[in-house]
Design a protein around this motif. Structure first.
Motif, PDB file in Angstrom:
ATOM      1  N   ILE A 177       0.838  -1.208   0.000  1.00 56.57           N
ATOM      2  CA  ILE A 177       0.000   0.000   0.000  1.00 56.57           C
ATOM      3  C   ILE A 177       0.871   1.256   0.000  1.00 56.57           C
ATOM      4  N   ALA A 178       1.899   1.250   0.849  1.00 55.55           N
ATOM      5  CA  ALA A 178       2.763   2.430   0.963  1.00 55.55           C
ATOM      6  C   ALA A 178       3.461   2.734  -0.365  1.00 55.55           C
ATOM      7  N   TYR A 179       4.027   1.715  -1.008  1.00 56.59           N
ATOM      8  CA  TYR A 179       4.774   1.954  -2.240  1.00 56.59           C
ATOM      9  C   TYR A 179       3.857   2.379  -3.385  1.00 56.59           C
ATOM     10  N   THR A 180       2.638   1.878  -3.372  1.00 58.56           N
ATOM     11  CA  THR A 180       1.675   2.289  -4.410  1.00 58.56           C
ATOM     12  C   THR A 180       1.360   3.771  -4.285  1.00 58.56           C
ATOM     13  N   LEU A 184       2.650   7.298  -6.782  1.00 59.88           N
ATOM     14  CA  LEU A 184       1.742   8.304  -7.343  1.00 59.88           C
ATOM     15  C   LEU A 184       2.238   9.718  -7.056  1.00 59.88           C
ATOM     16  N   HIS A 185       3.405   9.847  -6.430  1.00 62.65           N
ATOM     17  CA  HIS A 185       4.061  11.109  -6.048  1.00 62.65           C
ATOM     18  C   HIS A 185       3.055  12.145  -5.541  1.00 62.65           C
ATOM     19  N   PRO A 186       2.438  11.839  -4.385  1.00 64.17           N
ATOM     20  CA  PRO A 186       1.426  12.742  -3.831  1.00 64.17           C
ATOM     21  C   PRO A 186       2.078  14.009  -3.270  1.00 64.17           C
ATOM     22  N   PRO A 187       1.285  14.965  -2.783  1.00 61.81           N
ATOM     23  CA  PRO A 187       1.866  16.123  -2.084  1.00 61.81           C
ATOM     24  C   PRO A 187       2.730  15.664  -0.911  1.00 61.81           C
ATOM     25  N   TYR A 188       3.704  16.485  -0.565  1.00 57.82           N
ATOM     26  CA  TYR A 188       4.693  16.066   0.420  1.00 57.82           C
ATOM     27  C   TYR A 188       4.081  15.661   1.765  1.00 57.82           C
ATOM     28  N   PRO A 189       3.090  16.354   2.315  1.00 54.72           N
ATOM     29  CA  PRO A 189       2.496  15.904   3.595  1.00 54.72           C
ATOM     30  C   PRO A 189       1.943  14.481   3.528  1.00 54.72           C
ATOM     31  N   VAL A 190       1.329  14.124   2.401  1.00 56.76           N
ATOM     32  CA  VAL A 190       0.819  12.752   2.241  1.00 56.76           C
ATOM     33  C   VAL A 190       1.985  11.773   2.169  1.00 56.76           C
ATOM     34  N   LEU A 191       3.044  12.182   1.491  1.00 58.88           N
ATOM     35  CA  LEU A 191       4.208  11.316   1.337  1.00 58.88           C
ATOM     36  C   LEU A 191       4.808  10.946   2.695  1.00 58.88           C
ATOM     37  N   ILE A 192       5.004  11.910   3.562  1.00 57.37           N
ATOM     38  CA  ILE A 192       5.649  11.618   4.845  1.00 57.37           C
ATOM     39  C   ILE A 192       4.734  10.806   5.750  1.00 57.37           C
ATOM     40  N   ILE A 193       3.412  10.959   5.602  1.00 59.22           N
ATOM     41  CA  ILE A 193       2.491  10.147   6.408  1.00 59.22           C
ATOM     42  C   ILE A 193       2.535   8.690   5.956  1.00 59.22           C
ATOM     43  N   ILE A 194       2.579   8.475   4.648  1.00 62.59           N
ATOM     44  CA  ILE A 194       2.541   7.098   4.144  1.00 62.59           C
ATOM     45  C   ILE A 194       3.831   6.348   4.464  1.00 62.59           C
ATOM     46  N   PHE A 195       4.940   7.080   4.674  1.00 56.47           N
ATOM     47  CA  PHE A 195       6.169   6.418   5.085  1.00 56.47           C
ATOM     48  C   PHE A 195       5.997   5.729   6.446  1.00 56.47           C
ATOM     49  N   ALA A 196       5.061   6.222   7.268  1.00 53.47           N
ATOM     50  CA  ALA A 196       4.798   5.577   8.555  1.00 53.47           C
ATOM     51  C   ALA A 196       4.241   4.173   8.356  1.00 53.47           C
ATOM     52  N   LEU A 197       3.428   3.976   7.327  1.00 52.61           N
ATOM     53  CA  LEU A 197       2.876   2.651   7.047  1.00 52.61           C
ATOM     54  C   LEU A 197       3.982   1.693   6.614  1.00 52.61           C
ATOM     55  N   ALA A 198       4.919   2.185   5.801  1.00 50.44           N
ATOM     56  CA  ALA A 198       6.064   1.348   5.436  1.00 50.44           C
ATOM     57  C   ALA A 198       6.886   0.998   6.663  1.00 50.44           C
TER      58      ALA A 198
END
Length: 491
Positions: A177-180, A184-198
């Motif tokens: 889920i995180a890599y998907t 999609l190169h989302p906005p940076y705030p979304v990017l740093i949140i999804i790194f938590a899932l990884a």
């Protein structure tokens, strides 16, 4: 005297017990199946409900993962201390299913290593793409800490409820889920949140597979290979990422297309390999061996004497992983900004560091158990500190490249040695709780220290990397020396 072979999971215990004379009684509404049932039924009642599906290999029962779904309690082992007891540790290829499962864990560690090492290679390109400062870009290291923290607290609960099957499904799914989303190169705030899932996926797999292999025969050697595959992933990731994105050949996020494929394969392999390792099977194979009650996690981190070992190993791994990922994460930026290297050459320095870690884990994995974990790590760490001083004080690009590669070689066996130390110092029923907590807590070092370096580098320059790493190595050595004396585990 009569001997009863009892097998739980892949370990065998032979206990000498006095014969018990007991009037045959019906069990589950069925009459006794043989004249010997009056001897075995009291023993079975003490062991709890034994899984229904068993098979015989080498005259001992191997409890299959399809244990009774009715067994939901965290039971205590109530057998008296035997007069003679011998535990045969499982091996990577015995029972045969372990070979498949070991291969699946190896692939998981390839993905975990690639996940952690990709940050360092991509940071210069993330800065450019999102137009960010060192401090803000460092959040990509910090947010996975939330995932690691959740993994540290939930690892044992997942094992008790769902078994290793739960880990094998949730960890790879979190990666996928995180890599998907990242691709999609989302906005940076979304990017740093999804790194938590990884980070959560890394944390639960790190703790679970370290604890599982740490209980095998020849654990140092097998853990060396396990973490060697982590290093392999960490070697491949910056090499692939640098090759793809240098000179703007591809956007930075195209690297995560490769990670999506790797995570999908990880999900398939891990879930299939551990499908029969249910929560009931885990509870049957890991009864309590103490009179304590309550959550095992609480016993591991808050009850003496186990808490001392758990916390020392946790802080040691926090510092070690912090060194590993801080160096790997900032070495490219350091070699470009301070040593004035070309982008591709700087990327290859990071590759050399992770390659050193990989080779060190495999090669020194055979040396460490022969020297003894306590002495071996007490020697490896000062050597790594000397190489860090050389890297810091000799301002030459190629000297730094060689020094950091050799440093990786001597840092390589530290994580496996800490896992083996924990399994030797703690009772078996706490291994998943303590090793899972220590591994996931240690994974927080991959978030905290790289962020701290980035925040300080914003004000003082990226050259602060060297003294911070040296101080962390010294603190790790102090934690290691504070551990109790480590005995030998019978293989």
């Amino acid at each position: 005297m009569s001997s009863f072979p009892i097998s739980e999971s892949s370990a065998t215990q032979v206990l000498e017990l006095q014969p018990v004379h007991h009037t045959p009684q019906q069990h589950d509404g069925q009459p006794p199946s043989s004249s010997n049932s009056h001897r075995t039924k009291p023993l079975l009642s003490m062991l709890g409900r034994i899984p229904r599906k068993t098979k015989v290999r080498n005259n001992s029962e191997i409890v299959e993962a399809e244990a009774s779904t009715q067994q939901t309690e965290d039971r205590n082992e109530t057998l008296p201390s035997p007069s003679v007891a011998f535990e045969e540790l499982p091996r990577w290829n015995s029972p045969k299913v372990n070979a498949y499962r070991t291969a699946a864990t190896f692939w998981s560690f390839v993905i975990m290593g690639a996940n952690d090492a990709a940050y360092g290679a991509l940071i210069p390109y993330l800065e450019k793409y999102y137009h960010l400062s060192y401090t803000v870009i460092s959040l990509v290291f910090l947010t996975p800490f939330a995932g690691y923290s959740s993994a540290a607290l939930l690892n044992n609960a997942i094992h008790m409820k769902f078994g290793q099957r739960g880990i094998a499904f949730l960890g790879p799914l979190s990666h996928l889920i995180a890599y998907t989303v990242i691709a999609l190169h989302p906005p940076y705030p979304v990017l740093i949140i999804i790194f938590a899932l990884a980070g959560f996926g890394n944390g639960i797999e790190d703790g679970a597979w370290n604890a599982w292999i740490g209980n095998m025969a020849n654990a140092n050697e097998i853990l060396g290979f396990l973490h060697g595959f982590y290093g392999l992933g960490a070697v491949i990731a910056p090499l692939a990422a640098t090759t793809m994105v240098v000179n703007d050949r591809f956007p930075w996020y195209t690297f995560y297309y490769l990670m999506i494929g790797g995570a999908a394969l990880e999900l398939l392999l891990s879930t299939h390999a551990f499908w029969r390792s249910t929560g009931a099977a885990f509870r049957a194979a890991h009864p309590r061996t103490s009179a304590s009650s309550g959550p095992r996690m609480k016993e591991a981190i808050a009850s003496a004497p186990a808490a001392r070992t758990t916390w020392l190993c946790s802080v040691f791994l926090l510092l070690y992983v912090g060194v590993e990922v801080t160096l790997g994460g900032w070495i490219v930026t350091f070699m470009m900004s301070v040593r004035h290297g070309a982008p591709f050459s700087a990327g290859m320095v990071e590759t050399g560091f992770w390659l050193g870690i990989t080779v060190g884990r495999v090669v020194l994995g055979f040396v460490t158990p022969r020297v003894g974990e306590k002495l071996a790590i007490a020697v490896y760490l000062p050597v790594a500190m000397a190489l860090q001083l050389l890297f810091w004080l000799v301002p030459q690009f190629y000297v730094g490249a060689v020094a950091v590669s050799l440093q990786g070689f001597f840092l390589g066996p530290l994580f496996p040695a800490a896992v083996v130390a924990a399994t030797k110092l703690l009772p078996k029923h706490l291994h998943v709780s303590a090793v899972g907590f220590a591994s996931a807590f240690g994974g927080g070092g991959a978030a905290i220290f790289p962020f701290v370096v980035g925040a300080i580098a914003q004000a003082r320059g990226v050259q602060v990397l060297q003294p911070i790493v040296l101080a962390m190595l010294a603190a790790a050595w102090a934690c290691w020396m504070a551990l109790p004396r480590i005995g030998r585990k019978r293989d």
